[in-house]
Design a protein around this motif. Structure first.
Motif, mmCIF file in Angstrom:
data_model
loop_
_atom_site.group_PDB
_atom_site.id
_atom_site.type_symbol
_atom_site.label_atom_id
_atom_site.label_comp_id
_atom_site.label_asym_id
_atom_site.label_seq_id
_atom_site.Cartn_x
_atom_site.Cartn_y
_atom_site.Cartn_z
ATOM 1 N N CYS A 96 -20.390 -43.114 -40.035
ATOM 2 C CA CYS A 96 -19.908 -43.772 -41.243
ATOM 3 C C CYS A 96 -19.061 -45.001 -40.930
ATOM 4 O O CYS A 96 -18.847 -45.848 -41.806
ATOM 5 N N SER A 97 -18.577 -45.121 -39.679
ATOM 6 C CA SER A 97 -17.758 -46.275 -39.325
ATOM 7 C C SER A 97 -18.599 -47.519 -39.039
ATOM 8 O O SER A 97 -18.049 -48.612 -38.873
ATOM 9 N N ILE A 98 -19.911 -47.358 -38.967
ATOM 10 C CA ILE A 98 -20.805 -48.480 -38.672
ATOM 11 C C ILE A 98 -21.447 -48.953 -39.975
ATOM 12 O O ILE A 98 -22.244 -48.242 -40.576
ATOM 13 N N ARG A 99 -21.096 -50.141 -40.387
ATOM 14 C CA ARG A 99 -21.562 -50.660 -41.670
ATOM 15 C C ARG A 99 -23.064 -50.930 -41.639
ATOM 16 O O ARG A 99 -23.591 -51.475 -40.645
ATOM 17 N N PRO A 100 -23.776 -50.576 -42.708
ATOM 18 C CA PRO A 100 -25.217 -50.844 -42.762
ATOM 19 C C PRO A 100 -25.553 -52.312 -42.551
ATOM 20 O O PRO A 100 -26.561 -52.636 -41.915
ATOM 21 N N GLY A 101 -24.710 -53.205 -43.058
ATOM 22 C CA GLY A 101 -24.975 -54.630 -42.887
ATOM 23 C C GLY A 101 -24.934 -55.063 -41.435
ATOM 24 O O GLY A 101 -25.697 -55.942 -41.012
ATOM 25 N N LEU A 102 -24.054 -54.433 -40.655
ATOM 26 C CA LEU A 102 -23.955 -54.743 -39.236
ATOM 27 C C LEU A 102 -25.227 -54.310 -38.506
ATOM 28 O O LEU A 102 -25.750 -55.029 -37.657
ATOM 29 N N VAL A 103 -25.732 -53.143 -38.878
ATOM 30 C CA VAL A 103 -26.969 -52.632 -38.283
ATOM 31 C C VAL A 103 -28.154 -53.514 -38.658
ATOM 32 O O VAL A 103 -28.968 -53.886 -37.805
ATOM 33 N N ALA A 104 -28.236 -53.867 -39.933
ATOM 34 C CA ALA A 104 -29.343 -54.710 -40.388
ATOM 35 C C ALA A 104 -29.330 -56.070 -39.701
ATOM 36 O O ALA A 104 -30.382 -56.606 -39.330
ATOM 37 N N GLY A 105 -28.125 -56.622 -39.524
ATOM 38 C CA GLY A 105 -28.023 -57.918 -38.852
ATOM 39 C C GLY A 105 -28.473 -57.859 -37.405
ATOM 40 O O GLY A 105 -29.191 -58.741 -36.921
ATOM 41 N N LEU A 106 -28.078 -56.794 -36.697
ATOM 42 C CA LEU A 106 -28.482 -56.654 -35.297
ATOM 43 C C LEU A 106 -29.987 -56.399 -35.198
ATOM 44 O O LEU A 106 -30.659 -56.943 -34.316
#
Length: 221
Positions: A96-106
Motif C-alpha cells: 500500500c506504500s507504493i502508489r499506483p501512479g509510480l508503478v504505472a510510470g515505471l
C-alpha cells in the motif's frame, strides 16, 4: 540472456540473486503473472556440471544444485528460498506504500524500447529513491532497499505481465550493482546459523526457516 556478469558479481552471485528475485516473485500472494513466471523459470541462468559458465538450460530447480557440492547447493538454495518467502510476506504488508501512479510510470518507461538497460536501471533507481524517502532515517537502509526493489518488480510485473522478463533482469542487475555484499552476507549468515549435522553425523544441512528468522530479526550482519 546475456551471460556476462559485471560489477564484481560472480556467476554464483548471479545465480543466487536470480533465485532470490524469482523465489520472491513466486511467493508473493495475489500475483497476476503466474504464466509469465513459469516461462521465466525455464530461462534462468544455471551452471552445468562441467564448468562455471552461465547457461540457459531447462528447469531451474533441477539444475541449480549442479556443479558445486550438492549438499552446499541444497543448503544455499533452501536459505535463499526461505529468505525470499519471508520478504514476500513483509512485502505483502508494504504494497500500500507504493502508489499506483509510480508503478504505472515505471511500467511506461520499461515499455519504451528506445531505453537501454542502463536507462532502465536509472529509472528503477529513481523510483526506489522516491520510495525510500517515505521511510524513517533510522530504518536499515539496505534491508529496506532490497525489499522495495523486489516489491517494485512485482508491482510492475502485475501491472504489465509482458514486462516481467525485462523487469526481472533489470532488478537482478540492480541488486548485484548496489546490494551485492548485503545479499552475500544475508545468505552466508543464513547458512551458518542454519547449519547442523545431518542424521548420521555426515555433512551440514540447513534449517532454512530458522536461519532466516535468526538473521533477519537479529540484524547480526
Amino acid at each position: 540472456m546475456d551471460s556476462k556478469v559485471s560489477n564484481g558479481a560472480s556467476p554464483q552471485d548471479e545465480r543466487t540473486t536470480s533465485l532470490l528475485v524469482f523465489a520472491f516473485l513466486q511467493s508473493c500472494p495475489h500475483s497476476r503473472c503466474h504464466q509469465e513466471l513459469e516461462v521465466l523459470g525455464h530461462e534462468l541462468p544455471v551452471r552445468a556440471a562441467h564448468d562455471d559458465e552461465l547457461q540457459t538450460d531447462g528447469n531451474w530447480c533441477s539444475h541449480f544444485r549442479e556443479g558445486a557440492a550438492e549438499t552446499d547447493s541444497e543448503t544455499q538454495e533452501e536459505v535463499v528460498r526461505d529468505i525470499a518467502r519471508h520478504l514476500a510476506q513483509i512485502g505483502d504488508r508494504m504494497e500500500c506504500s507504493i502508489r499506483p501512479g509510480l508503478v504505472a510510470g515505471l511500467a511506461a518507461q520499461f515499455r519504451n524500447r528506445s531505453l537501454s538497460e542502463e536507462d532502465r536501471r536509472r529509472c528503477l533507481a529513481a523510483t526506489l529513491e522516491q520510495l525510500m524517502q517515505v521511510y524513517p532515517a533510522d530504518v536499515d537502509h539496505e534491508k529496506t532497499l532490497l525489499l522495495l526493489t523486489m516489491l517494485v518488480a512485482k508491482k510492475v510485473a502485475d501491472h504489465s505481465p509482458a514486462l516481467l522478463q525485462d523487469v526481472f533482469h533489470t532488478t537482478v542487475t540492480f541488486i548485484n550493482q548496489n546490494l551485492l555484499a548485503y545479499v552475500r552476507n544475508l545468505v552466508q549468515n543464513g547458512c551458518l546459523l542454519g547449519t547442523e549435522p545431518r542424521e548420521g553425523g555426515h555433512g551440514p544441512s540447513c534449517s532454512g526457516r530458522k536461519a532466516w528468522s535468526c538473521v533477519w530479526e537479529s540484524g547480526c550482519f
